[in-house]
Scaffold this motif. Sequence first.
Motif, short mmCIF file in Angstrom:
data_model
loop_
_atom_site.label_atom_id
_atom_site.label_comp_id
_atom_site.label_asym_id
_atom_site.label_seq_id
_atom_site.Cartn_x
_atom_site.Cartn_y
_atom_site.Cartn_z
N PHE A 85 0.81 -1.21 0.00
CA PHE A 85 0.00 0.00 0.00
C PHE A 85 0.85 1.27 0.00
CE2 PHE A 85 -2.56 -3.35 1.83
CZ PHE A 85 -3.80 -3.16 1.24
N ALA A 86 2.13 1.13 -0.22
CA ALA A 86 3.05 2.27 -0.10
C ALA A 86 2.68 3.42 -1.01
CB ALA A 86 4.47 1.81 -0.39
N ILE A 87 2.86 4.64 -0.49
CA ILE A 87 2.69 5.87 -1.24
C ILE A 87 3.99 6.66 -1.10
CG2 ILE A 87 1.40 8.02 -1.50
CD1 ILE A 87 -0.93 6.72 -0.05
N GLY A 132 9.19 10.25 8.98
CA GLY A 132 10.26 11.04 8.37
C GLY A 132 9.75 12.20 7.54
N ASN A 133 8.75 11.94 6.70
CA ASN A 133 8.22 13.00 5.84
C ASN A 133 7.44 14.06 6.63
OD1 ASN A 133 9.13 11.99 3.27
ND2 ASN A 133 7.64 10.37 3.51
N ASP A 134 6.93 13.68 7.79
CA ASP A 134 6.22 14.63 8.64
C ASP A 134 7.17 15.70 9.18
OD1 ASP A 134 3.29 13.39 9.34
OD2 ASP A 134 4.77 11.81 9.00
N TYR A 135 8.45 15.35 9.28
CA TYR A 135 9.45 16.31 9.75
C TYR A 135 10.19 16.97 8.59
CZ TYR A 135 8.43 13.67 13.96
OH TYR A 135 7.78 13.04 15.00
N ASN A 136 10.41 16.21 7.51
CA ASN A 136 11.08 16.79 6.35
C ASN A 136 10.32 18.01 5.83
OD1 ASN A 136 13.06 14.81 6.29
ND2 ASN A 136 11.98 13.52 4.82
N ARG A 194 5.40 21.60 0.54
CA ARG A 194 6.51 20.68 0.69
C ARG A 194 6.05 19.22 0.84
NH1 ARG A 194 11.75 22.20 -0.62
NH2 ARG A 194 12.09 24.37 0.02
N ILE A 195 4.73 19.02 0.74
CA ILE A 195 4.19 17.68 0.82
C ILE A 195 4.10 17.11 -0.59
CG2 ILE A 195 2.18 16.30 1.45
CD1 ILE A 195 3.73 17.31 3.83
N TRP A 196 4.71 15.95 -0.82
CA TRP A 196 4.77 15.37 -2.16
C TRP A 196 3.44 14.80 -2.61
CZ3 TRP A 196 8.85 14.82 1.33
CH2 TRP A 196 10.03 15.46 0.96
N ASN A 197 2.59 14.42 -1.67
CA ASN A 197 1.26 13.94 -2.01
C ASN A 197 0.37 14.10 -0.79
OD1 ASN A 197 1.21 11.47 -0.31
ND2 ASN A 197 2.93 10.89 -1.61
N ALA A 210 2.37 10.49 8.34
CA ALA A 210 1.49 9.96 9.39
C ALA A 210 0.32 10.92 9.59
CB ALA A 210 2.27 9.78 10.69
N LEU A 211 0.64 12.21 9.61
CA LEU A 211 -0.40 13.23 9.79
C LEU A 211 -1.15 13.47 8.49
CD1 LEU A 211 1.68 15.81 11.88
CD2 LEU A 211 -0.02 14.18 12.73
N GLU A 212 -2.36 13.96 8.63
CA GLU A 212 -3.19 14.25 7.46
C GLU A 212 -2.68 15.49 6.72
OE1 GLU A 212 -5.69 12.26 6.34
OE2 GLU A 212 -5.00 10.94 7.94
#
Length: 303
Positions: free
Chosen positions: A42-44, A107-111, A63-66, A49-51
């Motif tokens: 199911f990877a994206i 990780g992406n939530d902080y990036n 800065r959110i890729w999707n 984690a956050l909406e």
Amino acid sequence: MPCKFFFLLMGIFHLFAAEHFGLPLPPASQAHGKGFKKGANFAITGATALEYSFFKAHGIDQRIWNTGSINTQIGWLQKMKPSLCKSEKECRDYFSKSLFVVGEFGGNDYNAPLFSGVAFSDVKTYVPLVAKAIANGVEKLIELGATDLLVPGILPIGCFPLYLTLYNSSKKSDYNARTGCLRRYNRLAFHHNRELKQQLDQLQKKYPKTKIMYGDYFKAAMQFVVSPGKFGFSTALQACCGAGGSGAYNFNLKKKCGEAGASVCSNPSAYVSWDGIHMTEAAYRMVANGWLNGPYASPPIMK
């Protein structure tokens, strides 16, 4: 031991898990004409984690890729559920024989906020929210019938060639003298992992019949950095794929891996970092083995 796999978001661990258990690689959950009885991926790319609404409300949605989150992926699983099992009892039995790999999320939530210039002190306040979002996702899976769940923490981002290049400092005190990694970014990762483990411990007590395993990326990667030669690596802080010879870390934002001007090292297995933010297959394989048999999972999958 679980015999079916459902991967929510993972690097390449599923390759090694499938290899270990003699299973086919799980197909992408949105693929057409595929069977998912043996599992689904199911990877994206860039999932959080956050909406997405959280980042939009904080003005950092650019800065959110999707817009996909952990809940998006669980929603896909729920939509797939009728094709996997027919009754609630059958579904719970089916999922109880599956291994759920929940992440790596965080990780992406902080990036996103860090790369957007949000104050570091503000980003630290996101940690309890991110850890709780992951824990909530784990609990939803348990409620669906999952009993074996591997939940990875995040890597020591202060050792990433990307971070080391972006946040290069002239102050020696900003770096760990032993590792050469940026102290405060690794502290952020450590803080996240500690908070996540506390959340998982609470869930384990609430659901004693489940096996919730924490996958320790941080410890594994730090051992690679401290003693690269011990694990067969020649370098831990330089990217294999990127701007070869550019700066101390082979990383250049204008020549990222896959872009014009980038190059690839001739021996990827000698590197820990593939592109400055992801590890090489050789490094992931060692982590995967550590999750399967120890010592990088608590408890290990096979115990």
